[in-house]
Enzyme design. Sequence first.
Site, PDB file in Angstrom:
ATOM      1  N   LYS A  41      30.062  48.067  38.386  1.00 59.49           N
ATOM      2  CA  LYS A  41      30.018  46.228  37.263  1.00 59.49           C
ATOM      3  C   LYS A  41      28.587  46.583  36.629  1.00 59.49           C
ATOM      4  O   LYS A  41      28.864  45.661  35.362  1.00 59.49           O
ATOM      5  CB  LYS A  41      29.245  45.321  38.931  1.00 59.49           C
ATOM      6  CG  LYS A  41      30.537  44.829  39.674  1.00 59.49           C
ATOM      7  CD  LYS A  41      30.417  43.736  40.878  1.00 59.49           C
ATOM      8  CE  LYS A  41      30.752  44.326  41.386  1.00 59.49           C
ATOM      9  NZ  LYS A  41      32.662  44.000  41.906  1.00 59.49           N
ATOM     10  N   GLY A  42      28.036  46.843  37.148  1.00 61.90           N
ATOM     11  CA  GLY A  42      26.887  47.527  35.217  1.00 61.90           C
ATOM     12  C   GLY A  42      27.171  48.177  34.161  1.00 61.90           C
ATOM     13  O   GLY A  42      27.610  47.646  33.171  1.00 61.90           O
ATOM     14  N   LEU A 224      36.028  30.742  38.668  1.00 62.02           N
ATOM     15  CA  LEU A 224      36.860  29.928  40.109  1.00 62.02           C
ATOM     16  C   LEU A 224      38.038  30.787  39.559  1.00 62.02           C
ATOM     17  O   LEU A 224      39.398  30.977  40.099  1.00 62.02           O
ATOM     18  CB  LEU A 224      37.764  28.665  38.993  1.00 62.02           C
ATOM     19  CG  LEU A 224      36.631  27.274  38.680  1.00 62.02           C
ATOM     20  CD1 LEU A 224      36.815  26.307  38.674  1.00 62.02           C
ATOM     21  CD2 LEU A 224      36.443  26.779  40.733  1.00 62.02           C
ATOM     22  N   GLY A 256      35.921  40.603  35.793  1.00 64.55           N
ATOM     23  CA  GLY A 256      34.365  39.598  35.940  1.00 64.55           C
ATOM     24  C   GLY A 256      33.073  40.444  35.108  1.00 64.55           C
ATOM     25  O   GLY A 256      32.131  39.352  34.732  1.00 64.55           O
ATOM     26  N   ASP A 257      33.603  41.142  34.957  1.00 64.55           N
ATOM     27  CA  ASP A 257      32.133  42.473  34.079  1.00 64.55           C
ATOM     28  C   ASP A 257      32.586  42.063  32.991  1.00 64.55           C
ATOM     29  O   ASP A 257      31.495  42.140  32.119  1.00 64.55           O
ATOM     30  CB  ASP A 257      32.129  43.457  35.112  1.00 64.55           C
ATOM     31  CG  ASP A 257      32.006  44.290  36.549  1.00 64.55           C
ATOM     32  OD1 ASP A 257      31.374  42.795  36.786  1.00 64.55           O
ATOM     33  OD2 ASP A 257      33.049  44.629  36.050  1.00 64.55           O
TER      34      ASP A 257
HETATM   35  O1  RIB Z   1      34.336  44.492  39.510  1.00 69.91           O
HETATM   36  C1  RIB Z   1      34.639  45.846  38.956  1.00 69.91           C
HETATM   37  C2  RIB Z   1      33.750  47.277  39.129  1.00 69.91           C
HETATM   38  O2  RIB Z   1      33.706  47.128  40.939  1.00 69.91           O
HETATM   39  C3  RIB Z   1      34.919  48.345  39.774  1.00 69.91           C
HETATM   40  O3  RIB Z   1      34.263  49.395  38.982  1.00 69.91           O
HETATM   41  C4  RIB Z   1      34.118  49.035  41.322  1.00 69.91           C
HETATM   42  O4  RIB Z   1      33.229  50.283  40.537  1.00 69.91           O
HETATM   43  C5  RIB Z   1      33.164  47.774  41.212  1.00 69.91           C
HETATM   44  O5  RIB Z   1      31.806  48.202  41.078  1.00 69.91           O
END
Ligand code: RIB
Length: 312
Positions: A41-42, A224, A256-257
């Site tokens: 995510k980071g 959502l 989301g990331d």
């Molecule tokens: O939000 C997706 C991510 O969640 C993926 O890339 C996986 O590595 C987890 O961290």
Amino acid sequence: MAKRILMMGSINIDLTMYADALPKPGETIKTDNFSTFPGGKGGNQAAAAAKLGADVRYLTKLGDDMFSNTLIESQRSYGVDTSRIIIEKGNTAGIAMIMVNKEAQNSIMFTPGANSALTPEDVRAHQDAFDGCDFLEITMEIRTDTVYEAIRIAKEKGLKVILDPAPAPPEGLPADIISLIDYMKPNETETEILTGIRINGAEDAFRALDKLRSCGVKNPIVSLGKDGFAAYPDPDGKPKHFKAVEVNSIDTTAAGDIFLGALSSRLAAGSSFAEALQFANAAASLSTAAKGAQTSIPELDDVLSLMGERRG
Ligand code: RIB
């Protein structure tokens, strides 16, 4: 002048399989559709912010295995400053096992590896990494005590804090930490953990926004899922339900990331929160039309033209 983002949080290698359906407990499904992607995510948020124009520095730990080298190279390829990534000998990168179905939904299980080796003491010892930065953007796939220490240091040094509370700690966030957060985007499950409000639509999301604001979060955003998100684009105005931009989605991993990386890139460039939300919405939607995590970050021009089409 553009502002700098200090990114903290997990960097993982994603082992991703695509099939018509996700397996049920006890079921085995064969697929020939497998790929390895840089993720976490980071890592995804840092890569998205940098690719979309921001100056990003990363503070975390990785190992000295083959995956860790690939992940650092991926961050560098997006222009992220990796000079503050600490390499721990003998440790390994985080690994995520991801399954994606034909509706583009995913299931993720991950093991943190070196991500969980970053301690609060390490953050204190490396706190000069915060100097010259304007935002701390941080995710929760690392130790929670490390996340909380980083948030405290960020505030001591005058940075704004963007928290991705994923995964949310089952006990919620401590009152003295949640009140330090400037921007936060929980999904439906995380919102329920953090507010006690079950999210079944925009009206529930509006109530959750108010609860988060009453806890001190300045600009909460409640996701959502495929129905978009809710936020107060003007903190003194009314809450708004933003619909997701429709694209031909094949993989929602990291949407989301990419939303949060895109949002921080615009905030760092000086955009208003309202503009940054529109930009992030377009970037996240576009990302679902491509496979993988960092590999699905759209080009800046494509995000801007999608926004133009929506406005025009
Ligand atoms: O939000 C997706 C991510 O969640 C993926 O890339 C996986 O590595 C987890 O961290």
